[in-house]
Scaffold this motif. Structure first.
Motif: not given
Length: 376
Positions: A30-36, A45-51, A53-54, A101-105
């Protein structure tokens, strides 16, 4: 503490010092995802459209593998994409979606493997292993074509455009004859579809238009206040604001002037919009939604008995194609539709055989002159 240590998204900024978690793996995830998320927010970057979904994609990978990012190897990610390709028979994962998807990962792994953010050291200290980059050229989609959309998606022909508009107009008359409510909304829907085509608008651009976005073109005074529309909600580059542009009314589509004039003078006031700025007003005196605009196209498409693969965006493709067939320079078309690169405009254009034959005939006449005219 160094400037590098203060990078948004650094491990020590999202992990509390001295706290011992009963279940450390989920806490670190969870900390890792919050940091990202923090790292991406600093790029605006837009939270709803970009962050969002990633972040959701990473969670899906965690749920599929039942492992954490510092435990992943290439095999887990490859199995995940194989699952995505086969999970919905008849609705395969498209090439462009898989690449996104692959680019986001890949970007996520770049973040968690970057020593400046502290996650490799944190994971190695707590779990004995550090995350590694698992997506490489040999296990990701190769970009070999400029266009990877569905082959069925195409611009409408001139007859199909006319059929679509006739069907939309026909729905208005049908509702009126039945004495049912909704004829005013159907008339508005027919008009907005014509405007989408006449100006090559995206969904958001059409729905985002305000009454004040009408523009005069001093070079074509006959069009009055409908000489152009000012698009303020154009598609934004990631991390940037919406792009703005002015779309000129072209003579081949000057029929839109009468359509918009009727809408502004008669139809829009009937919705009692008050001081609402939106150009396309709904029955509830609000702005037309993206879904409502899609529904308007789908209703007209079904009434016109057009192929199901055609969608609202096909009108924008039609606009680009038809402007090119009208003889407008590619740079003019590019500016009209707001493409940053000419290559994007080229992808949108699918000129007809008739148009290409006209170009061929013009070239032959220029090359052989009267001789070619006598032979033909």
């Amino acid at each position: 503490m160094s400037v590098v240590d203060e990078l948004p998204g650094a491990a020590h900024l999202v992990l509390a010092d001295g706290v011992v978690h009963l279940d450390p793996e989920p806490a670190v995830l969870e900390a890792m995802l919050e940091g990202r998320a923090r790292q991406q927010r600093t790029r605006f970057l837009n939270f709803e459209s970009t962050i969002r979904p990633r972040i959701s994609l990473v969670r899906r990978l965690v749920a599929f593998t039942n492992e954490y990012p510092w435990e992943w190897a290439p095999g887990e990610v490859e199995a995940f994409f194989d699952h995505l390709r086969t999970r919905r028979p008849g609705r395969p994962l498209t090439l462009s979606t898989a690449r996104n998807y692959q680019n986001d990962l890949r970007l996520f792994f770049d973040y968690v493997t970057d020593a400046r953010y502290g996650w490799p050291a944190t994971c190695r200290e707590r779990f004995g292993q550090a995350p590694v980059q698992v997506l490489h050229e040999w296990n990701t989609v190769t970009h070999t074509s400029g266009y990877e959309g569905a082959a069925e998606r195409r611009p409408l022909t001139y007859d199909e455009v006319q059929g679509l508009f006739d069907a939309a107009d026909g729905r208005v008359e049908e509702i009126r004859k039945r004495g049912r409510k909704g004829s005013l909304a159907a008339l508005r829907d027919a008009m907005v579809l014509k405007a989408v085509y006449a100006y090559g608008l995206r969904r958001q651009e059409a729905c985002g238009l305000d009454l004040c976005d009408l523009r005069r073109n001093p070079k074509v005074a006959a069009y009055g206040r409908f000489g152009a529309v000012f698009v303020r909600h154009g598609k934004a580059s990631k991390g940037g604001p919406p792009k703005r542009r002015t779309v000129l009314t072209v003579p081949e589509m000057d029929w839109i002037v009468d359509v918009l004039d009727q809408y502004v003078a008669e139809v829009r006031p009937a919705f009692l919009p008050g001081k609402h700025p939106a150009f396309w007003i709904t029955e509830r005196r609000g702005r037309m939604s993206l879904r409502r605009l899609n529904d308007a196209f789908e209703a007209a498409r079904r009434s016109a008995d057009l192929p199901e693969e055609l969608d609202l965006h096909s009108l924008r493709h039609s606009y680009v194609t038809h402007l090119i067939e009208f003889g407008y320079p590619e740079k003019f078309v590019q500016d009209q539709v707001g493409h940053a690169y000419a290559s994007t405009t080229a992808i949108y254009s699918h000129v007809s055989d008739e148009y290409r034959n006209r170009l061929l005939l013009r070239s032959l006449q220029a090359r052989h002159g009267d001789l070619w005219e006598q032979e033909t």
